[in-house]
Motif scaffolding. Structure first.
Motif, mmCIF file in Angstrom:
data_model
loop_
_atom_site.group_PDB
_atom_site.id
_atom_site.type_symbol
_atom_site.label_atom_id
_atom_site.label_comp_id
_atom_site.label_asym_id
_atom_site.label_seq_id
_atom_site.Cartn_x
_atom_site.Cartn_y
_atom_site.Cartn_z
ATOM 1 N N LYS A 39 59.426 64.617 60.690
ATOM 2 C CA LYS A 39 58.743 63.641 61.551
ATOM 3 C C LYS A 39 59.942 62.722 62.359
ATOM 4 O O LYS A 39 59.669 62.011 63.356
ATOM 5 C CB LYS A 39 57.547 62.836 61.094
ATOM 6 N N VAL A 40 60.954 62.319 61.625
ATOM 7 C CA VAL A 40 61.940 61.266 61.866
ATOM 8 C C VAL A 40 63.106 61.828 62.129
ATOM 9 O O VAL A 40 64.012 61.096 62.851
ATOM 10 C CB VAL A 40 61.877 60.152 60.887
ATOM 11 N N GLU A 41 63.473 63.225 61.877
ATOM 12 C CA GLU A 41 64.874 63.518 62.182
ATOM 13 C C GLU A 41 65.309 63.475 63.429
ATOM 14 O O GLU A 41 66.564 62.990 63.565
ATOM 15 C CB GLU A 41 65.066 64.939 61.670
ATOM 16 N N LYS A 53 68.330 64.606 53.316
ATOM 17 C CA LYS A 53 67.182 65.408 53.891
ATOM 18 C C LYS A 53 65.818 65.435 52.762
ATOM 19 O O LYS A 53 65.494 66.681 52.420
ATOM 20 C CB LYS A 53 67.689 66.886 54.046
ATOM 21 N N CYS A 54 65.723 64.350 52.314
ATOM 22 C CA CYS A 54 64.624 64.295 51.406
ATOM 23 C C CYS A 54 63.241 64.553 52.133
ATOM 24 O O CYS A 54 63.086 63.956 53.278
ATOM 25 C CB CYS A 54 64.485 62.761 50.557
ATOM 26 N N GLU A 55 62.429 65.000 51.712
ATOM 27 C CA GLU A 55 61.166 65.623 52.221
ATOM 28 C C GLU A 55 60.202 64.400 52.707
ATOM 29 O O GLU A 55 59.522 64.584 53.604
ATOM 30 C CB GLU A 55 60.415 66.313 51.461
ATOM 31 N N PRO A 79 68.911 50.841 69.642
ATOM 32 C CA PRO A 79 68.200 51.111 70.896
ATOM 33 C C PRO A 79 67.075 51.540 70.860
ATOM 34 O O PRO A 79 66.356 52.020 69.849
ATOM 35 C CB PRO A 79 69.586 52.387 71.039
ATOM 36 N N GLU A 80 66.387 51.276 72.121
ATOM 37 C CA GLU A 80 65.083 51.863 72.275
ATOM 38 C C GLU A 80 65.141 53.002 72.499
ATOM 39 O O GLU A 80 65.657 53.670 73.655
ATOM 40 C CB GLU A 80 64.450 50.861 73.476
ATOM 41 N N ILE A 81 64.081 53.778 71.772
ATOM 42 C CA ILE A 81 63.787 55.343 72.310
ATOM 43 C C ILE A 81 62.586 55.337 72.281
ATOM 44 O O ILE A 81 61.665 55.037 71.785
ATOM 45 C CB ILE A 81 64.546 56.204 71.443
ATOM 46 N N GLN A 82 61.985 56.390 73.410
ATOM 47 C CA GLN A 82 60.606 56.619 73.880
ATOM 48 C C GLN A 82 59.888 57.510 72.543
ATOM 49 O O GLN A 82 60.576 58.207 71.808
ATOM 50 C CB GLN A 82 60.485 57.367 75.041
ATOM 51 N N ASP A 83 58.635 57.090 72.361
ATOM 52 C CA ASP A 83 57.928 57.783 71.449
ATOM 53 C C ASP A 83 58.618 57.833 69.744
ATOM 54 O O ASP A 83 58.380 58.596 69.240
ATOM 55 C CB ASP A 83 57.780 59.273 71.660
ATOM 56 N N ALA A 84 59.162 56.750 69.563
ATOM 57 C CA ALA A 84 59.996 56.581 68.296
ATOM 58 C C ALA A 84 58.693 56.261 67.402
ATOM 59 O O ALA A 84 57.947 55.649 67.256
ATOM 60 C CB ALA A 84 60.909 55.297 68.300
ATOM 61 N N PRO A 85 59.089 57.051 66.258
ATOM 62 C CA PRO A 85 58.302 56.794 64.918
ATOM 63 C C PRO A 85 58.187 55.312 64.495
ATOM 64 O O PRO A 85 59.178 54.843 64.564
ATOM 65 C CB PRO A 85 58.312 57.625 63.789
ATOM 66 N N ASP A 86 57.211 54.703 63.839
ATOM 67 C CA ASP A 86 57.311 53.542 63.296
ATOM 68 C C ASP A 86 57.829 53.302 62.141
ATOM 69 O O ASP A 86 57.058 52.880 61.006
ATOM 70 C CB ASP A 86 55.769 53.017 63.374
ATOM 71 N N ILE A 87 59.031 53.776 61.885
ATOM 72 C CA ILE A 87 59.689 53.672 60.595
ATOM 73 C C ILE A 87 60.701 52.549 60.758
ATOM 74 O O ILE A 87 61.553 52.367 61.664
ATOM 75 C CB ILE A 87 60.368 55.001 60.115
ATOM 76 N N ARG A 88 61.043 51.992 59.648
ATOM 77 C CA ARG A 88 62.037 51.088 59.372
ATOM 78 C C ARG A 88 63.587 51.609 59.626
ATOM 79 O O ARG A 88 63.700 52.743 59.183
ATOM 80 C CB ARG A 88 61.964 50.346 58.134
ATOM 81 N N TYR A 116 63.370 73.649 58.241
ATOM 82 C CA TYR A 116 62.980 72.654 57.156
ATOM 83 C C TYR A 116 62.973 73.451 55.674
ATOM 84 O O TYR A 116 63.097 72.660 54.670
ATOM 85 C CB TYR A 116 61.719 71.970 57.375
ATOM 86 N N GLY A 117 62.606 74.790 55.740
ATOM 87 C CA GLY A 117 62.501 75.427 54.582
ATOM 88 C C GLY A 117 63.973 75.544 54.092
ATOM 89 O O GLY A 117 64.291 75.363 52.922
ATOM 90 N N VAL A 118 64.871 75.844 54.992
ATOM 91 C CA VAL A 118 66.331 75.842 54.369
ATOM 92 C C VAL A 118 66.973 74.602 53.730
ATOM 93 O O VAL A 118 67.722 74.399 53.051
ATOM 94 C CB VAL A 118 67.073 76.261 55.822
ATOM 95 N N CYS A 119 66.572 73.590 54.560
ATOM 96 C CA CYS A 119 67.012 71.928 54.146
ATOM 97 C C CYS A 119 66.330 71.799 52.590
ATOM 98 O O CYS A 119 67.322 71.277 51.842
ATOM 99 C CB CYS A 119 66.165 70.851 55.065
ATOM 100 N N ALA A 120 64.984 72.217 52.453
ATOM 101 C CA ALA A 120 64.565 72.259 51.106
ATOM 102 C C ALA A 120 65.329 72.992 49.934
ATOM 103 O O ALA A 120 65.463 72.613 48.967
ATOM 104 C CB ALA A 120 63.056 72.199 51.056
ATOM 105 N N ALA A 121 65.489 74.211 50.530
ATOM 106 C CA ALA A 121 66.074 75.224 49.781
ATOM 107 C C ALA A 121 67.451 74.844 49.285
ATOM 108 O O ALA A 121 67.947 75.127 47.830
ATOM 109 C CB ALA A 121 66.063 76.558 50.558
ATOM 110 N N ARG A 122 68.341 74.243 50.065
ATOM 111 C CA ARG A 122 69.569 73.847 49.898
ATOM 112 C C ARG A 122 69.510 72.687 48.753
ATOM 113 O O ARG A 122 70.343 72.507 47.823
ATOM 114 C CB ARG A 122 70.411 73.341 51.095
#
Length: 543
Positions: free
Chosen positions: A159-161, A189-191, A209-218, A507-513
């Protein structure tokens, strides 16, 4: 408004309409439309009113609602429903297992108007007084609230990558330096993430910087002097446990006399192998690096095919041919089709006659698409007693079978483990699908004895799926090292229900690594000919 936000608004509208007992035909029409929209590949944020009206099952009324959301960013009907519903009552829809009818009871009969009030009502044993609830339902609601509260403020990595990398790119331009990097859990790359950490070379912390449709994450920006960049990147990337295990002394804020030239340089000075960022969790990576035992981690380019995919034959949104053509266009050698089996009636599961029809279509496509190959598979439900979903005469027609649990998920560890092991021991099971059934931030998996399940797969030559959907990532990467130590292969599967679903392989490869998976122990790193031979060796029964 993008597609996700539009669908979210329409879903809430339907729920609130039902909560307030509005026209049931309109509610059903809206819910059916939302179900279709949820599976479409159309960009609802940019589709014209005319295009929306032509979509199957949508109609002018719902097309008009989408158009209003596009133009104004809101829906007057939804605003009116929200105005007569306490915000805390709307928040109850976040609790898994609570629908409009039960929420109405809680609101009107117990005067519950917030999640906190509902939790307190559970502790006071008040839900059992309501018709249709009972002690088991009350306990389930309590656990669901606790799970929801625990998940608040957390985000899936997927969601945030994109947002995180966009921030890095903009900060590099703003600060006119390449020394800007993601760090902390997002770099590992924690899930699940609670914030995005970014390291920058700067005398002060720059504005975000401001980015459109940014998730509400700190977003946490860390600044450091130029000469400290690599040592700070190393320190802030690693978990605390990792730093403790290597006895690393923090550099602090002052400029180092002998600055690190790279992270590789730091590990070399510690006389150990370089440890990739994803691995720096403080598990067994340090011991392996000290003994030169870290393996070469799997890479996305190692994957040769995609297994476990759904089509319009069951609950997918693209046809078998469309899925196959797109898979080939992406450069893969083969595709495994695994539509739902007959017990999955809610997902249009295939009865035996439809299995035969689909297999015939696969045979025709294989003639047309040489050397690309489609393998005949099925995602067979693991039934309550651990058996698979067809008789042997049907099971033996498949090239491979992914066996998964989809129903009766409320099991204790003994029951769940036994159910899986019985399926694993079935000679027709090729791959154990999403072993715990978890949905990250939405549903905890049923408890299983991972070691017993993995040992059973080792004993029966069964592959374990790493479901690559970013909301699943199941089996958990923390068990992959043990799988490999027992000789159990892993199959990185997207569980794709559309062409776009193929991209979850990343994302499967990220977790596999993170789990130290190697190319050699990944099933779908085999070439088309190699995996064909693998499936043939697993086939049983008379020829």
């Amino acid at each position: 408004m993008n597609s996700e936000n539009i669908i979210k608004a329409l879903k809430l509208t339907g729920k609130l309409m039902e909560l307030h007992s509005e026209n049931p035909f309109k509610i059903k029409s809206l819910n059916n439309a939302v179900f279709k929209l949820d599976k479409t590949n159309v960009d609802l944020g940019s589709a014209t009113l005319q295009e929306l009206e032509k979509m199957e099952g949508i109609g002018k009324g719902i097309a008009g609602k989408i158009d209003e959301l596009q133009r104004t960013g809101e829906l007057q009907e939804l605003n009116a429903l929200c105005a007569k519903t306490p915000a805390g009552v709307i928040g109850l829809f976040e609790i898994r297992g609570l629908g409009p009818k039960k929420i109405w009871q809680l609101w009107k009969e117990l005067n519950v108007e917030s999640m906190g009030e509902l939790l307190y009502a559970c502790y006071e044993n008040r839900l059992v007084t309501l018709k249709g609830f009972g002690a088991k339902t009350q306990e389930a609601v309590k656990k669901a609230i606790e799970f929801t509260q625990k998940s608040t403020g957390k985000f899936h990595y997927a969601k945030v990558e994109k947002y995180a990398f966009a921030l890095v790119g903009l900060l590099k331009k703003i600060l006119n330096t390449d020394k800007v990097s993601l760090t902390g859990p997002v770099r590992r790359k924690c899930e699940i993430l609670e914030q995005i950490d970014i390291l920058v070379v700067s005398e002060s912390i720059p504005a975000l910087p401001e980015i459109q449709d940014a998730p509400d994450i700190r977003v946490n920006i860390i600044n450091c002097p130029d000469l400290n960049f690599y040592s700070m990147l190393f320190e802030t990337t690693a978990s605390a446990e990792h730093l403790i295990q290597i006895n690393y002394k923090p550099s602090g804020a002052t400029v180092q006399i002998q600055p690190a030239l790279s992270e590789e340089n730091i590990y070399a000075s510690l006389e150990m192998q370089y440890i990739e960022p994803e691995l720096r969790e403080g598990l067994n990576e340090v011991d392996l690096a000290l003994s030169n035992g870290l393996p070469r981690l799997i890479e996305f380019s190692d994957l040769k095919g995609i297994l476990h995919n759904h089509t319009t034959w069951s609950d997918g949104s693209d046809t078998l041919k469309e899925m196959a053509v797109h898979c080939k266009e992406l450069g893969y050698q083969y595709l495994g089709i695994c539509d739902h089996s007959q017990s999955a009636f809610y997902a249009n599961g295939l009865k035996p006659d439809r299995v035969a029809e689909q297999q015939k279509e696969i045979e025709e496509l294989n003639k047309q698409m040489i050397p690309f190959r489609i393998f005949k598979g099925i995602e067979s439900d693991i039934l309550n007693d651990g058996s698979l979903d067809y008789k042997e005469e049907i099971l033996k027609t498949f090239d491979f079978i992914v066996a998964s649990v989809h129903s009766n998920l409320k099991m204790d560890q003994e029951k769940a483990t036994l159910r899986l092991i019985r399926a694993i021991e079935n000679p027709y099971t090729t791959i154990l699908g999403h072993p715990t059934g978890r949905l990250l931030l939405s549903r905890e998996g049923y408890p299983i004895d991972h070691q017993k399940v993995i040992d059973a797969c080792a004993a029966n030559g069964v592959v374990i799926e790493l479901n690559a959907h970013p909301y699943r990532l199941d089996m958990d990467w923390r068990w992959l090292y043990y799988c490999q130590s027992k000789g159990v292969r892993i199959s990185i599967n997207p569980d794709a229900h559309s062409k776009q679903g193929y991209h979850d392989m990343y994302y499967g490869v990220c977790a596999a690594r993170k789990g130290m998976l190697t190319k050699e122990m990944c099933l779908n790193s085999l070439s088309c000919e190699e995996i064909k031979n693998f499936f043939n060796l697993r086939k049983i029964g008379p020829s």
